[in-house]
Design a protein around this motif. Structure first.
Motif, mmCIF file in Angstrom:
data_model
loop_
_atom_site.group_PDB
_atom_site.id
_atom_site.type_symbol
_atom_site.label_atom_id
_atom_site.label_comp_id
_atom_site.label_asym_id
_atom_site.label_seq_id
_atom_site.Cartn_x
_atom_site.Cartn_y
_atom_site.Cartn_z
ATOM 1 N N ARG A 120 0.894 5.979 -7.724
ATOM 2 C CA ARG A 120 1.103 5.109 -6.564
ATOM 3 C C ARG A 120 -0.208 4.531 -6.048
ATOM 4 N N LEU A 121 -1.319 5.269 -6.209
ATOM 5 C CA LEU A 121 -2.607 4.796 -5.714
ATOM 6 C C LEU A 121 -2.981 3.458 -6.336
ATOM 7 N N PHE A 122 -2.738 3.317 -7.627
ATOM 8 C CA PHE A 122 -3.136 2.094 -8.327
ATOM 9 C C PHE A 122 -2.035 1.032 -8.304
ATOM 10 N N GLU A 123 -0.877 1.379 -7.737
ATOM 11 C CA GLU A 123 0.161 0.376 -7.504
ATOM 12 C C GLU A 123 -0.068 -0.353 -6.187
ATOM 13 N N ARG A 124 -0.806 0.265 -5.284
ATOM 14 C CA ARG A 124 -1.082 -0.351 -3.990
ATOM 15 C C ARG A 124 -2.086 -1.494 -4.170
ATOM 16 N N PRO A 125 -2.081 -2.495 -3.276
ATOM 17 C CA PRO A 125 -2.895 -3.701 -3.489
ATOM 18 C C PRO A 125 -4.391 -3.409 -3.604
ATOM 19 N N THR A 332 2.438 -4.184 6.805
ATOM 20 C CA THR A 332 1.694 -3.411 5.809
ATOM 21 C C THR A 332 2.402 -2.127 5.401
ATOM 22 N N LEU A 333 3.461 -1.726 6.101
ATOM 23 C CA LEU A 333 4.102 -0.440 5.811
ATOM 24 C C LEU A 333 4.697 -0.350 4.404
ATOM 25 N N PRO A 334 5.253 -1.426 3.826
ATOM 26 C CA PRO A 334 5.769 -1.291 2.457
ATOM 27 C C PRO A 334 4.692 -1.011 1.414
ATOM 28 N N ASP A 339 7.180 2.990 0.647
ATOM 29 C CA ASP A 339 7.595 1.863 1.476
ATOM 30 C C ASP A 339 8.030 2.441 2.822
ATOM 31 N N ARG A 340 7.083 2.551 3.741
ATOM 32 C CA ARG A 340 7.355 3.215 5.014
ATOM 33 C C ARG A 340 8.307 2.417 5.904
ATOM 34 N N LEU A 341 8.407 1.127 5.698
ATOM 35 C CA LEU A 341 9.334 0.346 6.509
ATOM 36 C C LEU A 341 10.772 0.725 6.169
ATOM 37 N N GLU A 342 11.105 0.728 4.897
ATOM 38 C CA GLU A 342 12.459 1.099 4.495
ATOM 39 C C GLU A 342 12.706 2.584 4.725
ATOM 40 N N ALA A 343 11.687 3.416 4.475
ATOM 41 C CA ALA A 343 11.847 4.853 4.694
ATOM 42 C C ALA A 343 12.077 5.164 6.172
ATOM 43 N N PHE A 377 16.615 15.201 4.054
ATOM 44 C CA PHE A 377 15.849 13.962 4.168
ATOM 45 C C PHE A 377 14.662 14.028 3.225
ATOM 46 N N ASN A 378 14.489 12.990 2.423
ATOM 47 C CA ASN A 378 13.401 12.918 1.452
ATOM 48 C C ASN A 378 12.267 12.082 2.034
ATOM 49 N N PRO A 379 11.105 12.672 2.315
ATOM 50 C CA PRO A 379 9.998 11.912 2.881
ATOM 51 C C PRO A 379 9.239 11.079 1.847
ATOM 52 N N ARG A 380 9.687 11.102 0.613
ATOM 53 C CA ARG A 380 9.103 10.273 -0.457
ATOM 54 C C ARG A 380 7.628 10.613 -0.702
ATOM 55 N N ASN A 381 7.315 11.893 -0.599
ATOM 56 C CA ASN A 381 5.946 12.373 -0.829
ATOM 57 C C ASN A 381 4.949 11.717 0.116
#
Length: 423
Positions: A120-125, A332-334, A339-343, A377-381
């Motif tokens: 996920r680190l390298f998927e972020r912009p 910026t949350l996604p 994706d903190r907005l949807e989460a 509830f899954n906090p998505r790591n």
């Protein structure tokens, strides 16, 4: 692994929550660590955050030739060396570590450097940060488990850059930190920046290390060659405090949280005014203790452009509020650890409320009550989603998957949380 979320049902109606002691600030700790590595000489830091994100930074600095040693609660950093890595650097999921190190390595590194971490680190912009660095001669080679960075052949003496900072203010922070270590510093310009309060925080820490940076709404002037080692105490974490302050609002009780700096430039300090506007009583007790007394009297109408990381906790709290809420400035949350907005919308629904995502920047919430049995509830790591679930669980109960994800910034969170409730 899962956790039954602690709740307030066992507390007497008028009982206050027990005081909560929070750890050091991740935002301050990682800024101070890299400034200590850039400043020639020996820096000593006390009160730094012991967590995954700061551990990756300390280990990376050591591998780059700026060792960080610890004794009796003090970190000692040997700064001033040009960075050189003989082995791959593991950065975990720490966006601040990657984005703060990258400009320094690209402009001052000796030899190619392999950077690795969670996928996920390298998927972020990263593109808007890489573009000016590549224009200065650095090369970025993406790979299956990270990337290989080839630094510029000759370090510039000064930076004059226009940066696209709409996706993250960390791009500007990383470049400003690198500029401060150049002989002639530099000037950074932009049209729009995400979470601009974090630029003020970086300026605050540049000043503490001797660099008289000057921040304007769309420009940053950074003098070069002025960084000096320091002996500093690091502040408590407003981001880590957010869930505890929200707990008082959720339960209608009083809670004292420390240590916090009322002059800290961290954007999450805005929570004080947000809670006051929603009806809570917020009072400073001495220089570092903040006392909040609930309950909420109304929902939230808040622009979180300067403090989007408050979004999940405020969403969890809004699901318990006596009225509807609207949280804006969340674009910026996604792009965060998840994706903190949807989460956050998912969390509100899990707590029995309704949530509507409007565009990519607004969350509209109406409270409700959960119906029947609920899944975990899954906090998505994502540590901040776990903190938010803890707030909602105070009144709604429930079970949380992967509670250990809080280790990213607050390894002892659950121990402090249950102690607050007297569990």
């Amino acid at each position: 692994m899962s956790l039954r979320l602690p709740d307030d049902r066992h507390l007497a109606p008028a009982e206050a929550l027990r005081p909560a002691s929070i750890p050091g600030s991740k935002s301050a700790t990682n800024r101070a660590l890299i400034l200590a590595a850039l400043a020639p000489g020996t820096t000593r830091l006390r009160g730094g955050l012991e967590a995954e994100d700061t551990r990756w930074m300390r280990q990376a600095l050591g591998a780059l030739g700026c060792p960080v040693t610890e004794a009796e609660g003090t970190w000692t950093v040997a700064g001033g060396a040009r960075p050189k890595a003989a082995a791959p650097l593991w950065l975990g999921a720490s966006g601040t570590t990657l984005r703060f190190l990258l400009p320094w390595l690209a402009l001052r590194g000796e030899g190619a450097i392999q950077l690795e971490g969670d996928p996920r680190l390298f998927e972020r912009p990263l593109g808007p940060l890489l573009a000016p660095l590549e224009a200065l001669g650095a090369r970025w080679e993406p790979g299956s488990n990270g990337a290989r960075l080839h630094p510029a052949d000759s370090p510039p003496r000064r930076l004059e850059l226009t940066v696209d900072a709409r996706l993250s203010s960390q791009f500007l922070t990383g470049l400003a930190l690198a500029a401060a270590a150049l002989p002639e510093g530099g000037v950074l310009r932009w049209t729009e920046a995400a979470s601009p309060s974090y630029l003020a925080l970086t300026t605050q820490w540049l000043h503490r290390f001797g660099c008289g940076a000057h921040l304007e709404p769309r420009a940053w002037t950074i003098p070069g060659g002025a960084l000096a080692p320091r002996d500093l105490d690091l502040p408590g974490d407003w981001s880590g405090a957010a869930a505890f302050l929200a707990a008082a609002a959720a339960t209608g009780r009083s809670l004292r949280v420390a240590p916090l700096d009322p002059e800290d430039a961290q954007g999450d300090r805005a929570l004080v005014d947000i809670l006051r506007t929603a009806g809570c009583v917020v009072v400073w007790k001495g220089t570092q203790d903040l006392e909040v007394t609930g309950p909420l009297l109304r929902g939230f109408d808040a622009d979180l452009t300067d403090c989007p990381d408050l979004g999940p906790v405020l969403a969890g709290l809004a699901a318990l509020a006596p009225g509807s809420s609207e949280l804006r400035g969340l674009h910026t949350l996604p792009l965060k650890e998840c994706d903190r907005l949807e989460a956050s919308a998912e969390l509100v629904r899990w707590l029995g409320g309704t949530a509507e995502v409007v565009g990519d920047h607004t969350l509209r919430i109406a409270p409700g009550a959960p119906l029947g049995d609920r899944p975990l509830f899954n906090p998505r790591n994502d540590h901040r989603m776990a903190f938010a679930a803890a707030v909602g669980g105070l009144r709604r109960g429930g079970e949380l998957l992967d509670p250990g994800c809080v280790a990213k910034t607050f390894p002892g969170f659950w121990e402090v949380w249950t102690r607050m409730l007297g569990c």
